[in-house]
Design a protein around this motif. Sequence first.
Motif, PDB file in Angstrom:
ATOM      1  N   ILE A 199       6.923   5.887   4.787  1.00 15.45           N
ATOM      2  CA  ILE A 199       6.267   4.690   5.297  1.00 15.45           C
ATOM      3  C   ILE A 199       5.931   3.812   4.098  1.00 15.45           C
ATOM      4  CG2 ILE A 199       4.273   3.796   6.548  1.00 15.45           C
ATOM      5  CD1 ILE A 199       4.105   6.668   7.835  1.00 15.45           C
ATOM      6  N   VAL A 200       6.386   2.561   4.140  1.00 16.64           N
ATOM      7  CA  VAL A 200       6.084   1.613   3.078  1.00 16.64           C
ATOM      8  C   VAL A 200       5.352   0.442   3.721  1.00 16.64           C
ATOM      9  CG1 VAL A 200       6.975   0.276   1.143  1.00 16.64           C
ATOM     10  CG2 VAL A 200       8.247   2.273   1.932  1.00 16.64           C
ATOM     11  N   ALA A 201       4.110   0.233   3.283  1.00 10.63           N
ATOM     12  CA  ALA A 201       3.258  -0.794   3.874  1.00 10.63           C
ATOM     13  C   ALA A 201       3.171  -2.010   2.952  1.00 10.63           C
ATOM     14  CB  ALA A 201       1.868  -0.230   4.123  1.00 10.63           C
TER      15      ALA A 201
ATOM     16  N   ASP B  28      17.428  -3.528   1.656  1.00 10.36           N
ATOM     17  CA  ASP B  28      16.921  -4.054   2.925  1.00 10.36           C
ATOM     18  C   ASP B  28      15.449  -3.678   3.131  1.00 10.36           C
ATOM     19  OD1 ASP B  28      19.425  -5.124   3.441  1.00 10.36           O
ATOM     20  OD2 ASP B  28      20.040  -3.465   4.742  1.00 10.36           O
ATOM     21  N   ILE B  29      15.094  -2.446   2.782  1.00  8.97           N
ATOM     22  CA  ILE B  29      13.700  -2.001   2.913  1.00  8.97           C
ATOM     23  C   ILE B  29      12.809  -2.799   1.977  1.00  8.97           C
ATOM     24  CG2 ILE B  29      12.129  -0.063   2.487  1.00  8.97           C
ATOM     25  CD1 ILE B  29      14.472   1.780   3.390  1.00  8.97           C
ATOM     26  N   LYS B  30      13.244  -2.950   0.732  1.00  4.61           N
ATOM     27  CA  LYS B  30      12.465  -3.716  -0.240  1.00  4.61           C
ATOM     28  C   LYS B  30      12.258  -5.151   0.236  1.00  4.61           C
ATOM     29  CE  LYS B  30      13.655  -2.909  -4.646  1.00  4.61           C
ATOM     30  NZ  LYS B  30      14.492  -2.605  -5.822  1.00  4.61           N
ATOM     31  N   ASP B  31      13.315  -5.787   0.713  1.00  2.00           N
ATOM     32  CA  ASP B  31      13.210  -7.163   1.206  1.00  2.00           C
ATOM     33  C   ASP B  31      12.226  -7.256   2.360  1.00  2.00           C
ATOM     34  OD1 ASP B  31      15.040  -8.047  -0.672  1.00  2.00           O
ATOM     35  OD2 ASP B  31      16.733  -8.124   0.734  1.00  2.00           O
ATOM     36  N   ALA B  32      12.269  -6.302   3.269  1.00  2.59           N
ATOM     37  CA  ALA B  32      11.367  -6.312   4.419  1.00  2.59           C
ATOM     38  C   ALA B  32       9.914  -6.195   3.976  1.00  2.59           C
ATOM     39  CB  ALA B  32      11.724  -5.182   5.383  1.00  2.59           C
ATOM     40  N   VAL B  33       9.636  -5.312   3.032  1.00  3.37           N
ATOM     41  CA  VAL B  33       8.261  -5.141   2.544  1.00  3.37           C
ATOM     42  C   VAL B  33       7.808  -6.397   1.809  1.00  3.37           C
ATOM     43  CG1 VAL B  33       6.747  -3.788   1.046  1.00  3.37           C
ATOM     44  CG2 VAL B  33       8.458  -2.629   2.462  1.00  3.37           C
TER      45      VAL B  33
ATOM     46  N   GLN C 257       7.402   1.494  -6.441  1.00  3.41           N
ATOM     47  CA  GLN C 257       7.234   0.305  -7.263  1.00  3.41           C
ATOM     48  C   GLN C 257       7.030  -0.931  -6.388  1.00  3.41           C
ATOM     49  OE1 GLN C 257      10.459  -0.502  -9.962  1.00  3.41           O
ATOM     50  NE2 GLN C 257       9.554  -2.391 -10.685  1.00  3.41           N
ATOM     51  N   VAL C 258       7.796  -1.037  -5.316  1.00  3.56           N
ATOM     52  CA  VAL C 258       7.643  -2.168  -4.400  1.00  3.56           C
ATOM     53  C   VAL C 258       6.247  -2.171  -3.795  1.00  3.56           C
ATOM     54  CG1 VAL C 258       8.421  -3.141  -2.200  1.00  3.56           C
ATOM     55  CG2 VAL C 258      10.094  -2.354  -3.859  1.00  3.56           C
TER      56      VAL C 258
ATOM     57  N   GLY D 153       6.552  -8.872   4.102  1.00  6.02           N
ATOM     58  CA  GLY D 153       5.319  -8.559   4.802  1.00  6.02           C
ATOM     59  C   GLY D 153       5.467  -7.584   5.953  1.00  6.02           C
ATOM     60  N   ASP D 154       6.621  -6.938   6.074  1.00  6.33           N
ATOM     61  CA  ASP D 154       6.841  -5.990   7.160  1.00  6.33           C
ATOM     62  C   ASP D 154       6.443  -4.578   6.756  1.00  6.33           C
ATOM     63  OD1 ASP D 154       7.962  -7.973   8.772  1.00  6.33           O
ATOM     64  OD2 ASP D 154       9.972  -7.618   7.968  1.00  6.33           O
ATOM     65  N   LEU D 155       5.936  -3.819   7.715  1.00  6.62           N
ATOM     66  CA  LEU D 155       5.705  -2.391   7.549  1.00  6.62           C
ATOM     67  C   LEU D 155       7.029  -1.698   7.873  1.00  6.62           C
ATOM     68  CD1 LEU D 155       3.433  -0.044   7.389  1.00  6.62           C
ATOM     69  CD2 LEU D 155       3.837   0.039   9.848  1.00  6.62           C
ATOM     70  N   VAL D 156       7.453  -0.779   7.009  1.00  6.17           N
ATOM     71  CA  VAL D 156       8.747  -0.114   7.205  1.00  6.17           C
ATOM     72  C   VAL D 156       8.541   1.391   7.307  1.00  6.17           C
ATOM     73  CG1 VAL D 156      11.019   0.338   6.206  1.00  6.17           C
ATOM     74  CG2 VAL D 156       9.969  -1.914   5.928  1.00  6.17           C
ATOM     75  N   ILE D 157       9.110   1.979   8.331  1.00  3.58           N
ATOM     76  CA  ILE D 157       9.171   3.428   8.455  1.00  3.58           C
ATOM     77  C   ILE D 157      10.648   3.781   8.309  1.00  3.58           C
ATOM     78  CG2 ILE D 157       8.752   5.435   9.903  1.00  3.58           C
ATOM     79  CD1 ILE D 157       6.545   3.774  11.294  1.00  3.58           C
ATOM     80  N   ALA D 158      10.973   4.357   7.173  1.00  3.68           N
ATOM     81  CA  ALA D 158      12.371   4.635   6.845  1.00  3.68           C
ATOM     82  C   ALA D 158      12.703   6.096   7.085  1.00  3.68           C
ATOM     83  CB  ALA D 158      12.640   4.273   5.381  1.00  3.68           C
ATOM     84  N   ALA D 159      13.779   6.332   7.807  1.00  4.45           N
ATOM     85  CA  ALA D 159      14.283   7.696   8.010  1.00  4.45           C
ATOM     86  C   ALA D 159      15.079   8.100   6.778  1.00  4.45           C
ATOM     87  CB  ALA D 159      15.158   7.748   9.253  1.00  4.45           C
ATOM     88  N   ILE D 160      14.813   9.291   6.284  1.00  4.94           N
ATOM     89  CA  ILE D 160      15.544   9.797   5.122  1.00  4.94           C
ATOM     90  C   ILE D 160      16.225  11.098   5.503  1.00  4.94           C
ATOM     91  CG2 ILE D 160      14.122   8.678   3.372  1.00  4.94           C
ATOM     92  CD1 ILE D 160      12.590  11.293   3.077  1.00  4.94           C
ATOM     93  N   THR D 161      17.319  11.364   4.868  1.00  7.17           N
ATOM     94  CA  THR D 161      18.053  12.602   5.133  1.00  7.17           C
ATOM     95  C   THR D 161      18.167  13.384   3.839  1.00  7.17           C
ATOM     96  OG1 THR D 161      20.103  11.364   4.854  1.00  7.17           O
ATOM     97  CG2 THR D 161      19.375  11.739   7.109  1.00  7.17           C
ATOM     98  N   ARG D 162      17.182  14.205   3.584  1.00  4.49           N
ATOM     99  CA  ARG D 162      17.129  14.964   2.340  1.00  4.49           C
ATOM    100  C   ARG D 162      18.278  15.968   2.226  1.00  4.49           C
ATOM    101  NH1 ARG D 162      12.841  14.821  -0.967  1.00  4.49           N
ATOM    102  NH2 ARG D 162      11.091  13.562  -0.307  1.00  4.49           N
ATOM    103  N   HIS D 163      18.705  16.533   3.335  1.00 10.47           N
ATOM    104  CA  HIS D 163      19.728  17.573   3.255  1.00 10.47           C
ATOM    105  C   HIS D 163      21.108  17.025   2.881  1.00 10.47           C
ATOM    106  CE1 HIS D 163      19.895  16.136   7.419  1.00 10.47           C
ATOM    107  NE2 HIS D 163      21.161  16.495   7.420  1.00 10.47           N
TER     108      HIS D 163
END
Length: 71
Positions: free
Chosen positions: A57-59, A5-10, A39-40, A13-23
């Motif tokens: 953040i993926v721009a 979904d993030i890749k498709d959004a980028v 890569q995207v 042409g969308d800017l994506v701020i993705a929340a990640i849960t490292r723990h």
Amino acid sequence: QDVIDIKDAVYDGDLVIAAITRHTTPADTMKRIVAELRQVAEEVDGDIAQKGDDQIIVAPTGVGVAREKLN
């Protein structure tokens, strides 16, 4: 699925701020996710940056992420 979904959004042409849960995400999985998103960003001539330990953040094309702190 979230990475797709993030890749498709980028790609769209969308800017994506993705929340990640490292723990709760294994380190090798995090490395794979970040590599895919990097890569995207490269493919669309965009940018990628990590904000703290919990956001990526993926721009899209032509958008850069400033890395200097604003006063």
